[in-house]
Design a protein around this motif. Structure first.
Motif, mmCIF file in Angstrom:
data_model
loop_
_atom_site.group_PDB
_atom_site.id
_atom_site.type_symbol
_atom_site.label_atom_id
_atom_site.label_comp_id
_atom_site.label_asym_id
_atom_site.label_seq_id
_atom_site.Cartn_x
_atom_site.Cartn_y
_atom_site.Cartn_z
ATOM 1 N N THR A 1 0.829 -1.204 0.000
ATOM 2 C CA THR A 1 0.000 0.000 0.000
ATOM 3 C C THR A 1 0.868 1.260 0.000
ATOM 4 O O THR A 1 0.488 2.279 -0.578
ATOM 5 C CB THR A 1 -0.946 0.018 1.211
ATOM 6 N N ALA B 1 0.790 6.573 -6.892
ATOM 7 C CA ALA B 1 -0.383 7.445 -7.075
ATOM 8 C C ALA B 1 0.028 8.911 -7.219
ATOM 9 O O ALA B 1 -0.578 9.650 -8.001
ATOM 10 C CB ALA B 1 -1.345 7.280 -5.898
ATOM 11 N N GLY C 1 -7.010 3.771 -15.042
ATOM 12 C CA GLY C 1 -7.809 4.522 -14.080
ATOM 13 C C GLY C 1 -8.785 5.473 -14.747
ATOM 14 O O GLY C 1 -9.865 5.741 -14.209
ATOM 15 N N TRP D 1 -9.724 10.655 -9.334
ATOM 16 C CA TRP D 1 -9.916 9.477 -8.487
ATOM 17 C C TRP D 1 -9.435 8.228 -9.200
ATOM 18 O O TRP D 1 -8.893 7.308 -8.574
ATOM 19 C CB TRP D 1 -11.394 9.340 -8.107
ATOM 20 N N GLY D 2 -9.620 8.190 -10.513
ATOM 21 C CA GLY D 2 -9.157 7.046 -11.278
ATOM 22 C C GLY D 2 -7.652 6.871 -11.238
ATOM 23 O O GLY D 2 -7.142 5.761 -11.378
ATOM 24 N N PHE E 1 -6.919 4.680 -8.380
ATOM 25 C CA PHE E 1 -7.335 3.310 -8.691
ATOM 26 C C PHE E 1 -6.361 2.651 -9.667
ATOM 27 O O PHE E 1 -5.973 1.494 -9.502
ATOM 28 C CB PHE E 1 -8.743 3.304 -9.287
ATOM 29 N N ALA F 1 -3.225 1.659 -7.898
ATOM 30 C CA ALA F 1 -3.453 0.494 -7.038
ATOM 31 C C ALA F 1 -3.581 -0.780 -7.867
ATOM 32 O O ALA F 1 -2.994 -1.819 -7.533
ATOM 33 C CB ALA F 1 -4.710 0.712 -6.196
ATOM 34 N N PHE F 2 -4.316 -0.706 -8.972
ATOM 35 C CA PHE F 2 -4.571 -1.896 -9.796
ATOM 36 C C PHE F 2 -3.272 -2.457 -10.373
ATOM 37 O O PHE F 2 -2.981 -3.649 -10.269
ATOM 38 C CB PHE F 2 -5.541 -1.533 -10.915
ATOM 39 N N ILE G 1 -12.572 3.237 -14.136
ATOM 40 C CA ILE G 1 -13.410 3.983 -13.204
ATOM 41 C C ILE G 1 -14.453 4.819 -13.943
ATOM 42 O O ILE G 1 -15.655 4.732 -13.681
ATOM 43 C CB ILE G 1 -12.547 4.895 -12.305
ATOM 44 N N THR H 1 -18.414 3.950 -14.141
ATOM 45 C CA THR H 1 -19.317 4.970 -13.591
ATOM 46 C C THR H 1 -20.356 5.394 -14.626
ATOM 47 O O THR H 1 -21.547 5.517 -14.314
ATOM 48 C CB THR H 1 -18.516 6.201 -13.132
#
Length: 332
Positions: free
Chosen positions: A43, A50, A262, A268-269, A272, A275-276, A311, A315
């Motif tokens: 993380t 990120a 993302g 926000w993507g 993500f 992280a992905f 994302i 959405t």
């Protein structure tokens, strides 16, 4: 309006702040739920990635440009902090921000001529920058340590608190990530951000509306480079070791894939996507052997079926489904 409608209106109006608050609360509680050092290490790496992807998404997703060389700024930040602290004996915190400023000046010097290009010409120019920086890091043994890397980088500290364990690094790195996230969210909602969005849509139309397109591209390029440098410095002080292989061309392409997965133009993507792609090797044992093929396949599939990114695409699909359900429900 009814109470339910008022609640929905309030949530839609303040959804960004609510998401940020929920995310911050989850990150604060996470080490209490999962204290495995390996998991926290993953993380923490997501947080570093990120920060880079947030800046790169401003350049690709909002300014509509392309960069295949952001690992160069990532590497300059990491090695800059390492050299400043170990070789010259400067304190880590001032070194980190001094290096970020210097990397910003490098990005400015590079961006002014390079950003006259566009499309694949710009991509090749930034790719060349990455190749040059990587070669310097690899060959300048006396300064960078060459292929052996640079070790002995001191950890960051505040008063008596030393950030040298997974839990303390978790709060440090995600604290920086949340600040960068909020900075980017506010930027894209400002007049500057709307100008960048217009630039991505149609550069000629944006210029006709009074947007200084050349200046806007250079400024967002410098900002994305500074964020990459900051991430590099954090990486160096967290791991106490850096190697040229970490900042090669494939790292730059991985960062671009994170942006695309993302969602280009989705802040926000960016989190993500980071992280992905960071966690993907943990989900697939075969990934280590065929990493480049898997990354390329993911990029192709996303561009074919969800060109807006996972994302944004998901959405939009949910919004369409809900709209259709409401229409059918109203008709019934």
């Amino acid at each position: 309006m009814t109470g339910r409608q008022n609640l929905l209106y309030f949530l839609s109006l303040h959804r960004t702040g609510l998401f940020a608050t929920l995310m911050a609360a989850a990150l604060i509680l996470f080490p209490y739920i999962e204290d495995n050092p390996y998991t926290l290490g993953l993380t923490n790496l997501i947080a570093i990635n990120a920060i880079i992807v947030l800046g790169l998404n401003l350049f690709i997703g909002y300014a509509g440009q392309i960069s295949l060389g952001h690992a160069a700024f990532f590497g300059l930040g990491a090695y800059g902090s390492a050299i400043a602290t170990v070789t010259f004996g400067l304190p880590p915190w001032p070194s980190m921000f001094l290096v970020a400023a210097l990397v910003g000046l490098v990005a400015l010097a590079v961006g002014i001529p390079v950003l006259r290009l566009s499309g694949h010409y710009l991509a090749m120019a930034t790719l060349g920058l990455n190749y040059v920086v990587h070669t310097v890091l690899l060959q300048w043994d006396e300064v960078t340590g060459g292929p052996s890397g640079f070790a002995g980088i001191p950890s960051l500290s505040v008063a008596d608190v030393v950030f040298d364990d997974p839990v303390s690094l978790h709060y440090l790195l995600w604290g920086f990530t949340m600040v960068c996230l909020l900075l980017c969210l506010n930027l894209v909602r400002s007049g500057v951000g709307r100008g960048l969005a217009a630039l991505a849509g149609d550069e000629t139309a944006a210029a006709s509306l009074g947007v200084d397109t050349r200046s806007a591209k250079v400024k967002v390029f410098v900002l994305s480079a500074v964020l990459a440098s900051l991430a590099g410095s954090l990486f160096a002080h967290c791991y106490s070791y850096v190697s040229p292989d970490t900042f090669g061309i494939f790292t730059s392409t991985d960062m671009v894939i994170m942006v695309v997965v993302g969602g280009m133009g989705s802040i926000w993507g960016s989190v993500f996507g980071a992280a992905f792609l960071t966690l993907l090797p943990e989900w697939m044992e075969i990934f280590d052997t065929y990493k480049d093929f898997v990354h390329g396949g993911i990029l192709v599939l996303v561009l074919m079926f969800l060109p807006q990114g996972l994302i944004t695409g998901l959405t939009d699909m949910i919004r369409v489904r809900m709209a259709l359900w409401r229409r059918d429900h109203a008709a019934a």
